[in-house]
Structure formats: structure tokens, C-alpha cells
Design a protein around this motif. Structure first.
Motif, PDB file in Angstrom:
ATOM      1  N   UNK A   2       0.836  -1.213   0.000  1.00 15.74           N
ATOM      2  CA  UNK A   2       0.000   0.000   0.000  1.00 15.74           C
ATOM      3  C   UNK A   2       0.868   1.260   0.000  1.00 15.74           C
ATOM      4  N   UNK A   3       0.329   2.350  -0.562  1.00 19.17           N
ATOM      5  CA  UNK A   3       1.054   3.617  -0.547  1.00 19.17           C
ATOM      6  C   UNK A   3       1.220   4.100   0.884  1.00 19.17           C
ATOM      7  N   UNK A   4       2.429   4.553   1.222  1.00 18.31           N
ATOM      8  CA  UNK A   4       2.720   5.070   2.549  1.00 18.31           C
ATOM      9  C   UNK A   4       2.734   6.594   2.514  1.00 18.31           C
ATOM     10  N   UNK A   5       2.254   7.248   3.572  1.00 18.58           N
ATOM     11  CA  UNK A   5       2.277   8.716   3.612  1.00 18.58           C
ATOM     12  C   UNK A   5       3.691   9.233   3.825  1.00 18.58           C
ATOM     13  N   UNK A   6       3.799  10.537   3.919  1.00 19.05           N
ATOM     14  CA  UNK A   6       5.110  11.162   4.097  1.00 19.05           C
ATOM     15  C   UNK A   6       5.712  10.812   5.447  1.00 19.05           C
ATOM     16  N   UNK A   7       7.047  10.698   5.514  1.00 21.60           N
ATOM     17  CA  UNK A   7       7.692  10.520   6.820  1.00 21.60           C
ATOM     18  C   UNK A   7       7.282  11.635   7.778  1.00 21.60           C
ATOM     19  N   UNK A 147     -12.280  10.961  -3.073  1.00 25.50           N
ATOM     20  CA  UNK A 147     -12.524   9.801  -3.941  1.00 25.50           C
ATOM     21  C   UNK A 147     -11.446   8.729  -3.851  1.00 25.50           C
ATOM     22  N   UNK A 148     -10.245   9.125  -3.511  1.00 26.95           N
ATOM     23  CA  UNK A 148      -9.146   8.165  -3.369  1.00 26.95           C
ATOM     24  C   UNK A 148      -8.080   8.766  -2.467  1.00 26.95           C
ATOM     25  N   UNK A 149      -7.138   7.921  -2.031  1.00 22.92           N
ATOM     26  CA  UNK A 149      -6.052   8.409  -1.193  1.00 22.92           C
ATOM     27  C   UNK A 149      -5.136   9.328  -1.995  1.00 22.92           C
ATOM     28  N   UNK A 150      -4.585  10.329  -1.305  1.00 13.59           N
ATOM     29  CA  UNK A 150      -3.708  11.285  -1.959  1.00 13.59           C
ATOM     30  C   UNK A 150      -2.295  10.729  -2.091  1.00 13.59           C
ATOM     31  N   UNK A 151      -1.624  11.092  -3.180  1.00 15.66           N
ATOM     32  CA  UNK A 151      -0.210  10.768  -3.340  1.00 15.66           C
ATOM     33  C   UNK A 151       0.615  11.995  -2.983  1.00 15.66           C
ATOM     34  N   UNK A 152       1.907  11.804  -2.792  1.00 16.14           N
ATOM     35  CA  UNK A 152       2.797  12.926  -2.481  1.00 16.14           C
ATOM     36  C   UNK A 152       2.706  14.006  -3.552  1.00 16.14           C
ATOM     37  N   UNK A 153       2.618  13.582  -4.820  1.00 18.04           N
ATOM     38  CA  UNK A 153       2.602  14.537  -5.924  1.00 18.04           C
ATOM     39  C   UNK A 153       1.352  15.404  -5.905  1.00 18.04           C
ATOM     40  N   UNK A 154       0.265  14.898  -5.320  1.00 20.25           N
ATOM     41  CA  UNK A 154      -0.996  15.638  -5.308  1.00 20.25           C
ATOM     42  C   UNK A 154      -1.126  16.580  -4.122  1.00 20.25           C
ATOM     43  N   UNK A 155      -0.258  16.440  -3.131  1.00 21.18           N
ATOM     44  CA  UNK A 155      -0.291  17.315  -1.963  1.00 21.18           C
ATOM     45  C   UNK A 155       0.563  18.542  -2.253  1.00 21.18           C
ATOM     46  N   UNK A 156      -0.100  19.682  -2.368  1.00 22.06           N
ATOM     47  CA  UNK A 156       0.622  20.914  -2.707  1.00 22.06           C
ATOM     48  C   UNK A 156       1.342  21.478  -1.483  1.00 22.06           C
ATOM     49  N   UNK A 157       0.643  21.536  -0.356  1.00 23.68           N
ATOM     50  CA  UNK A 157       1.215  21.987   0.910  1.00 23.68           C
ATOM     51  C   UNK A 157       0.656  21.113   2.024  1.00 23.68           C
ATOM     52  N   UNK A 158       1.465  20.886   3.040  1.00 26.16           N
ATOM     53  CA  UNK A 158       1.003  20.140   4.212  1.00 26.16           C
ATOM     54  C   UNK A 158       1.356  20.935   5.467  1.00 26.16           C
ATOM     55  N   UNK A 159       0.356  21.161   6.314  1.00 26.82           N
ATOM     56  CA  UNK A 159       0.568  21.913   7.552  1.00 26.82           C
ATOM     57  C   UNK A 159       0.271  21.034   8.753  1.00 26.82           C
ATOM     58  N   UNK A 160       0.975  21.289   9.837  1.00 22.74           N
ATOM     59  CA  UNK A 160       0.673  20.671  11.123  1.00 22.74           C
ATOM     60  C   UNK A 160      -0.092  21.694  11.951  1.00 22.74           C
ATOM     61  N   UNK A 293      -3.920  19.296   4.494  1.00 21.22           N
ATOM     62  CA  UNK A 293      -3.225  19.238   3.215  1.00 21.22           C
ATOM     63  C   UNK A 293      -3.997  20.017   2.167  1.00 21.22           C
ATOM     64  N   UNK A 294      -3.295  20.799   1.353  1.00 19.31           N
ATOM     65  CA  UNK A 294      -3.915  21.539   0.257  1.00 19.31           C
ATOM     66  C   UNK A 294      -3.742  20.741  -1.025  1.00 19.31           C
ATOM     67  N   UNK A 295      -4.880  20.502  -1.682  1.00 16.51           N
ATOM     68  CA  UNK A 295      -4.860  19.758  -2.941  1.00 16.51           C
ATOM     69  C   UNK A 295      -5.740  20.475  -3.955  1.00 16.51           C
ATOM     70  N   UNK A 296      -5.440  20.285  -5.231  1.00  9.87           N
ATOM     71  CA  UNK A 296      -6.179  20.892  -6.323  1.00  9.87           C
ATOM     72  C   UNK A 296      -7.356  19.990  -6.673  1.00  9.87           C
ATOM     73  N   UNK A 297      -8.585  20.456  -6.427  1.00 10.53           N
ATOM     74  CA  UNK A 297      -9.770  19.626  -6.672  1.00 10.53           C
ATOM     75  C   UNK A 297      -9.923  19.269  -8.137  1.00 10.53           C
TER      76      UNK A 297
END
Length: 300
Positions: A2-7, A147-160, A293-297
């Protein structure tokens, strides 16, 4: 595998044990350290579990700490009202915000109602297309299923998103104004209109400045459950004045202002790769709660 999220992401992994093991599978919960060549997960006890990528059966992304979805929704609701953009509209549980393209927060749709779902994505795309804007989604942990799990390429910005209770510690005197003055705007440097910076819904905003050393913004707004939060943002410290405590002094003053303005909790939204800011806020009593996470719809 399975795809793993970011470290850095907190996960729950199920993986295969060596042949003949009883039971044949095991689970581990912790923060993902590495994805390859070996999957490494650090548990809350500090132990590190190493797993062959081929043995990973399932993976589930978790919030940074155990937390109810309603607690995430409370912070996200207050944060959205604290940076609401110039134009906004509620649509099937989503808050859509537009600010003529200035800032991601002011030009994104965030799911705030329990009934918000991916069914609304076509209407969200249309809303932003009519304004000539990218249909950014601000997607917090657990509040909506895409609709589906996000990939690293689809995540534009990630905030904590980090939180803490108030009251805050006593603060040194800092210049606070209801609007950013010329000195504040000059120091901030980013091309963001004053009307975007000062916009809040059902709340108040303040702008702090320490001479020519640092600036920052705070907004007090309500969550859906009535609690009031203060969010600290737009913190800038002059490059030649860093590591002298200016950011801490400024943030402490903004938190104290928030407490005086009725807030009982505080939050900050920090880019996941900004280790310096994360360390600062941790030293001020903030703890990581969840991620956004910011993604382009248009690409979903």
C-alpha cells in the motif's frame, strides 16, 4: 505494498510476520520515519520497528495525537473564520473562500460540517472556475473522505495544526493595532491586501510588531461548539534579528491578547517542513493535533 504517507506522519500499519508465526500478522502504531529501503516506525514508547516494504499489508493515516473528529472540526472551524477571505459561501457543509488569489487559506474550500462529502467537489470546482481561481481544497485529517487516497505529488502543501489551552504566560509589551500599519506591512513583505489580512467572521483581529525585529497577526473566532480560539499567523522575524527571542515575545503577546479577548484555546498552522517554527511552538506549550493538506480539486 500500500502507498505510505510522508515521513513524520502518524500511522497504523498491519504487516506480515515471518512464515510460521502465530498469529501471522502484527500491528504497529507510531510515526513513520522512513519508507525505503526499510519501513521504520517509531512507537510512543520510543522503540523503532523495522518492516520490509513487501510485508506491509495495510496502512492507515492517523492524527498526530489521539483526538476526536469533533475536536479537529472545532479548531478548523475557528481557523476558517479567522482567515475567511473576501468572499465566502457555505455549500453542503463546505466553507468556500476566495480572496482574488491571495494566500491559500483565503482561496480554498474546507469541510466543516459533519455532512460535508466529496459529492460536492464538482460544484466546488465550478465555484472557483467562475472566479478564475484554482479550486484548492484544505483537507484536514478525518473530516472528509476524498474519492481516493492522496499521493505525495498531489499534496501541494502540508501543515501541522498545533494547539494549547489558555491563559498564556505573562507577556512583555508589544505594539498591538487593530489594522496593520505601514511599518507592519513593509516588514511583512508579502503582497497580501489589507482587507484580506483584516478579514474575520464573528471575531476580532490584532497585529503585533516589535520595532524592526518581528511582526505577527492574531485572530479570535468561535468554533462550531461555541468555544473561542485565538490563532497566531503571519509571523515574520528579520533575518539579522533571529535567535534572540523576538518570535517568542511576539507570540506570547498575541496569545495574551487572545486570552483578554475571550479565547480559551490557541492554535497555529505550521508548514510540516518548518522545523524551527515547530520547535518554537512546542517550547510555548503547543502540541501537534492533526494535519491539513492543500490539494487541487481539479486533479481529483
Amino acid at each position: 505494498m500500500p502507498d505510505l504517507p510522508r515521513p513524520g506522519t502518524r500511522v497504523s500499519l498491519r504487516y506480515r510476520l515471518p512464515a510460521g508465526s502465530v498469529p501471522p500478522l502484527n500491528d504497529v502504531v507510531g510515526h513513520l520515519l522512513e519508507r525505503e529501503p526499510v519501513v521504520r516506525v517509531r512507537t510512543k514508547t520510543g522503540d523503532t520497528v523495522e518492516i520490509s516494504p513487501a510485508d506491509v499489508v495495510t496502512v492507515r493515516t492517523l492524527t498526530d495525537v489521539p483526538v476526536k473528529a469533533s475536536q479537529i472540526r472545532a479548531v478548523e472551524h475557528a481557523a476558517a473564520l479567522g482567515w475567511p477571505g473576501l468572499h465566502r459561501e457555505w455549500l453542503d457543509g463546505w466553507l468556500l473562500r476566495a480572496s482574488d488569489g491571495y494566500t491559500h487559506r483565503g482561496n480554498s474550500a474546507v469541510p466543516l460540517d459533519i455532512n460535508a462529502s466529496a459529492v460536492t467537489l464538482p460544484a466546488i470546482r465550478d465555484w472557483y472556475a467562475r472566479r478564475g481561481l484554482t479550486p484548492w481544497l484544505a483537507v484536514p485529517d478525518r473530516l472528509v473522505r476524498l474519492p481516493r487516497d492522496l499521493t505525495d505529488a498531489e499534496i501541494h502543501l502540508e501543515s501541522i495544526v498545533m494547539v494549547r489551552p489558555l491563559p498564556a504566560e505573562p507577556a512583555q509589551e508589544v505594539t498591538l493595532t487593530a489594522e496593520p500599519d505601514t511599518a507592519w506591512l513593509t516588514f511583512y513583505e508579502r503582497d497580501v491586501p489589507v482587507e484580506v489580512l483584516t478579514a474575520v467572521v464573528d471575531g476580532a483581529v490584532a497585529f503585533g510588531r516589535i520595532d524592526d525585529a518581528a511582526v505577527g497577526r492574531a485572530a479570535v473566532t468561535p468554533a462550531h461548539d461555541g468555544t473561542r480560539w485565538v490563532g497566531v499567523s503571519a509571523v515574520r522575524v528579520a533575518e539579522d534579528r533571529r535567535r534572540r527571542g523576538h518570535a517568542r515575545t511576539l507570540c506570547a503577546a498575541l496569545l495574551e491578547w487572545g486570552a483578554r479577548s475571550g479565547a480559551t484555546h490557541a492554535y497555529v498552522q505550521v508548514l510540516a517542513d518548518n522545523a524551527g517554527a515547530i520547535a518554537l511552538y512546542e517550547s510555548m506549550g503547543f502540541t501537534a493535533q492533526h494535519r491539513e493538506r492543500y490539494v487541487d480539486a481539479s486533479k481529483l
